[in-house]
Design a protein around this motif. Structure first.
Motif, PDB file in Angstrom:
ATOM      1  N   HIS A  69      -4.865  -2.467   8.717  1.00  0.00           N
ATOM      2  CA  HIS A  69      -4.902  -2.245  10.163  1.00  0.00           C
ATOM      3  C   HIS A  69      -4.033  -3.280  10.872  1.00  0.00           C
ATOM      4  O   HIS A  69      -4.123  -4.482  10.587  1.00  0.00           O
ATOM      5  CB  HIS A  69      -6.337  -2.339  10.675  1.00  0.00           C
ATOM      6  CG  HIS A  69      -6.539  -1.671  11.993  1.00  0.00           C
ATOM      7  ND1 HIS A  69      -6.096  -2.241  13.171  1.00  0.00           N
ATOM      8  CD2 HIS A  69      -7.091  -0.478  12.330  1.00  0.00           C
ATOM      9  CE1 HIS A  69      -6.387  -1.435  14.175  1.00  0.00           C
ATOM     10  NE2 HIS A  69      -6.991  -0.355  13.700  1.00  0.00           N
TER      11      HIS A  69
ATOM     12  N   ASP B 284       6.698  -0.565   8.793  1.00  0.00           N
ATOM     13  CA  ASP B 284       5.691   0.491   8.699  1.00  0.00           C
ATOM     14  C   ASP B 284       4.312  -0.045   8.342  1.00  0.00           C
ATOM     15  O   ASP B 284       3.339   0.710   8.241  1.00  0.00           O
ATOM     16  CB  ASP B 284       6.112   1.558   7.688  1.00  0.00           C
ATOM     17  CG  ASP B 284       6.225   1.019   6.263  1.00  0.00           C
ATOM     18  OD1 ASP B 284       5.974  -0.191   6.039  1.00  0.00           O
ATOM     19  OD2 ASP B 284       6.574   1.812   5.363  1.00  0.00           O
ATOM     20  N   GLY B 285       4.204  -1.368   8.116  1.00  0.00           N
ATOM     21  CA  GLY B 285       2.922  -1.995   7.845  1.00  0.00           C
ATOM     22  C   GLY B 285       2.433  -1.885   6.423  1.00  0.00           C
ATOM     23  O   GLY B 285       1.350  -2.373   6.092  1.00  0.00           O
ATOM     24  N   SER B 286       3.222  -1.267   5.535  1.00  0.00           N
ATOM     25  CA  SER B 286       2.749  -1.030   4.174  1.00  0.00           C
ATOM     26  C   SER B 286       2.924  -2.229   3.247  1.00  0.00           C
ATOM     27  O   SER B 286       2.332  -2.263   2.164  1.00  0.00           O
ATOM     28  CB  SER B 286       3.477   0.179   3.576  1.00  0.00           C
ATOM     29  OG  SER B 286       4.867  -0.092   3.436  1.00  0.00           O
TER      30      SER B 286
ATOM     31  N   THR C 108       0.807  -1.221   0.000  1.00  0.00           N
ATOM     32  CA  THR C 108       0.000   0.000   0.000  1.00  0.00           C
ATOM     33  C   THR C 108       0.843   1.277   0.000  1.00  0.00           C
ATOM     34  O   THR C 108       0.324   2.362   0.261  1.00  0.00           O
ATOM     35  CB  THR C 108      -0.947   0.024   1.216  1.00  0.00           C
ATOM     36  OG1 THR C 108      -0.165  -0.025   2.414  1.00  0.00           O
ATOM     37  CG2 THR C 108      -1.908  -1.157   1.180  1.00  0.00           C
ATOM     38  N   ARG C 109       2.124   1.154  -0.283  1.00  0.00           N
ATOM     39  CA  ARG C 109       2.963   2.352  -0.365  1.00  0.00           C
ATOM     40  C   ARG C 109       2.408   3.301  -1.429  1.00  0.00           C
ATOM     41  O   ARG C 109       1.986   2.876  -2.490  1.00  0.00           O
ATOM     42  CB  ARG C 109       4.407   1.975  -0.693  1.00  0.00           C
ATOM     43  CG  ARG C 109       5.150   1.278   0.437  1.00  0.00           C
ATOM     44  CD  ARG C 109       6.535   0.834  -0.030  1.00  0.00           C
ATOM     45  NE  ARG C 109       6.454  -0.122  -1.133  1.00  0.00           N
ATOM     46  CZ  ARG C 109       7.487  -0.534  -1.860  1.00  0.00           C
ATOM     47  NH1 ARG C 109       8.704  -0.054  -1.597  1.00  0.00           N
ATOM     48  NH2 ARG C 109       7.316  -1.410  -2.824  1.00  0.00           N
TER      49      ARG C 109
ATOM     50  N   GLN D  37      -6.154   1.868   7.762  1.00  0.00           N
ATOM     51  CA  GLN D  37      -5.975   3.039   8.613  1.00  0.00           C
ATOM     52  C   GLN D  37      -4.850   3.891   8.037  1.00  0.00           C
ATOM     53  O   GLN D  37      -4.053   3.423   7.218  1.00  0.00           O
ATOM     54  CB  GLN D  37      -5.650   2.641  10.047  1.00  0.00           C
ATOM     55  CG  GLN D  37      -4.249   2.102  10.257  1.00  0.00           C
ATOM     56  CD  GLN D  37      -3.889   1.969  11.732  1.00  0.00           C
ATOM     57  OE1 GLN D  37      -4.742   1.693  12.569  1.00  0.00           O
ATOM     58  NE2 GLN D  37      -2.618   2.164  12.052  1.00  0.00           N
ATOM     59  N   HIS D  38      -4.787   5.137   8.465  1.00  0.00           N
ATOM     60  CA  HIS D  38      -3.751   6.037   7.957  1.00  0.00           C
ATOM     61  C   HIS D  38      -2.376   5.624   8.464  1.00  0.00           C
ATOM     62  O   HIS D  38      -2.224   5.168   9.600  1.00  0.00           O
ATOM     63  CB  HIS D  38      -4.051   7.478   8.361  1.00  0.00           C
ATOM     64  CG  HIS D  38      -4.996   8.164   7.424  1.00  0.00           C
ATOM     65  ND1 HIS D  38      -4.580   9.048   6.458  1.00  0.00           N
ATOM     66  CD2 HIS D  38      -6.335   8.069   7.284  1.00  0.00           C
ATOM     67  CE1 HIS D  38      -5.609   9.472   5.770  1.00  0.00           C
ATOM     68  NE2 HIS D  38      -6.696   8.901   6.251  1.00  0.00           N
ATOM     69  N   SER D  39      -1.398   5.796   7.600  1.00  0.00           N
ATOM     70  CA  SER D  39      -0.007   5.522   7.955  1.00  0.00           C
ATOM     71  C   SER D  39       0.692   6.845   8.243  1.00  0.00           C
ATOM     72  O   SER D  39       0.073   7.912   8.218  1.00  0.00           O
ATOM     73  CB  SER D  39       0.701   4.795   6.808  1.00  0.00           C
ATOM     74  OG  SER D  39       0.814   5.647   5.672  1.00  0.00           O
ATOM     75  N   THR D  40       1.979   6.785   8.482  1.00  0.00           N
ATOM     76  CA  THR D  40       2.757   8.006   8.706  1.00  0.00           C
ATOM     77  C   THR D  40       3.263   8.591   7.389  1.00  0.00           C
ATOM     78  O   THR D  40       3.900   9.647   7.385  1.00  0.00           O
ATOM     79  CB  THR D  40       3.957   7.713   9.622  1.00  0.00           C
ATOM     80  OG1 THR D  40       4.758   6.671   9.035  1.00  0.00           O
ATOM     81  CG2 THR D  40       3.488   7.251  10.999  1.00  0.00           C
ATOM     82  N   GLU D  41       2.980   7.923   6.294  1.00  0.00           N
ATOM     83  CA  GLU D  41       3.420   8.395   4.978  1.00  0.00           C
ATOM     84  C   GLU D  41       2.676   9.666   4.594  1.00  0.00           C
ATOM     85  O   GLU D  41       1.464   9.778   4.785  1.00  0.00           O
ATOM     86  CB  GLU D  41       3.159   7.307   3.932  1.00  0.00           C
ATOM     87  CG  GLU D  41       3.574   7.667   2.522  1.00  0.00           C
ATOM     88  CD  GLU D  41       3.219   6.578   1.516  1.00  0.00           C
ATOM     89  OE1 GLU D  41       3.913   6.460   0.494  1.00  0.00           O
ATOM     90  OE2 GLU D  41       2.244   5.842   1.765  1.00  0.00           O
TER      91      GLU D  41
ATOM     92  N   ILE E  31      -2.454   1.831   5.411  1.00  0.00           N
ATOM     93  CA  ILE E  31      -1.920   0.493   5.647  1.00  0.00           C
ATOM     94  C   ILE E  31      -3.051  -0.406   6.115  1.00  0.00           C
ATOM     95  O   ILE E  31      -4.101   0.059   6.555  1.00  0.00           O
ATOM     96  CB  ILE E  31      -0.797   0.481   6.704  1.00  0.00           C
ATOM     97  CG1 ILE E  31      -1.296   1.065   8.038  1.00  0.00           C
ATOM     98  CG2 ILE E  31       0.429   1.228   6.205  1.00  0.00           C
ATOM     99  CD1 ILE E  31      -0.324   0.919   9.188  1.00  0.00           C
TER     100      ILE E  31
END
Length: 319
Positions: free
Chosen positions: A253, A276-278, A245-246, A301-305, A251
């Motif tokens: 959940h 990072d879960g991506s 999902t990059r 859910q939202h990532s830090t990207e 990402i």
């Protein structure tokens, strides 16, 4: 403030009211965010102002303005047509976004876009889903002119292989651990995934934007293998799943667990989940085994990207 200054301020308020309607048309809420989340170069207007009040009045004049950044030191006012994510741990305290009392609002769904604007063209738009805590999310609105649906565009390969009984070689039927298999392997490569905007869950059986081989029946995040029991070693297994999902800002959940859904003597092998879960990868090994999410539907859910504001189209709605 001197008497002259007060009179000038009152005159400014009167002029603004007469020129631009009710000052209460737009309200702002102060929030904090990280400086690297804001892109002043993409603002709809930038210039010097005497104070935040004047910066806010300038925003009032700009129909597309929904947030502002005012620098108390330089007196520079930046106006934006998107809302950058608030962050209580951020280092910018002078960032303001429209509040719920404003007549302007940002869309929470593609249906909002359809109902509050004349836009009927499918494409990437900034949506602020309630299920994502109102965070700015890049959504592809599909069939916007009729019954809008929501998709996430995938920048990288998301591929899932279904090796089942149809791939057995006829002469070696029921023979386990064959090095060869009957082509083609069934597979689905998702270019976009459909989500429910009300819960941010993936509809893994929607094949609208996919590249398909054979006649697969697996969902997004699943893989099957029908080449041999897990006890046999070495034994080739072909049921691979690749999630990436990059580039989406989202990402899977972290609470979603992957494992064996069904099958005889089956297990997940080589499971990898990036820090990072991506990115998630696994192989399904078994005698007609089925692997995938076992803790419930796949949710996002939202990532830090950080995804730049130029990657989607902003839309401003009015009550």
């Amino acid at each position: 403030m001197t008497r002259t200054g007060k009179l000038l301020a009152l005159l400014l308020l009167i002029l603004l009211q007469n020129s631009f309607g009710k000052i209460s048309e737009i309200y702002f809420t102060k929030t904090r965010t990280r400086l690297d989340l804001i892109e002043p170069s993409l603002g709809i207007w930038s210039g010097p102002r005497l104070g935040r009040a004047q910066c806010s009045f300038t925003c009032l004049q700009k129909p597309q303005c929904v947030s502002l950044l005012f620098n108390e030191t330089t007196k520079l006012c930046d106006l934006f047509n998107v809302i950058y994510d608030g962050d209580e741990n951020g280092n910018v305290e002078n960032y303001y976004i429209i509040s719920g009392k404003s007549t302007r609002f940002v869309p929470a769904s593609c249906s909002d876009i359809r109902s509050c604007s004349n836009i009927a063209t499918d494409g990437e738009y900034w949506i602020y889903p309630m299920a994502a805590n109102g965070k700015r999310t890049k959504i592809f609105c599909h069939d916007l002119a009729n019954e809008p649906s929501h998709f996430i565009t995938l920048s990288n390969i998301n591929n899932f292989i279904q090796h089942d009984a149809s791939n057995w070689i006829p002469l070696d039927r029921f023979q386990q651990c064959q090095a060869n298999f009957k082509m083609p392997l069934k597979s689905v490569e998702f270019r976009k995934i459909r989500i429910g905007i009300e819960d941010m869950e993936v509809n893994g059986t929607d094949y609208t934007f996919t590249n398909i081989s054979g006649s697969p029946t697996i969902s997004y995040g699943e893989a099957t293998d029908c080449n041999g029991q897990k006890i046999w070693n070495p034994c080739p297994h072909f049921g691979n799943a690749t999630i990436d999902t990059r580039g989406t800002g989202l990402i899977i959940h972290p609470t979603i667990a992957f494992g064996v859904i069904s099958g005889w003597d089956t297990e997940i092998r080589d499971f990898i989940r990036s820090a990072d879960g991506s990115q998630i990868f696994f192989t399904c090994a078994g005698w007609c085994g089925w692997c995938g999410p076992i803790s419930g539907p796949i949710g996002l859910q939202h990532s830090t990207e950080f995804i730049s504001a130029i990657d989607a189209e902003p839309v401003i709605c009015y009550k």
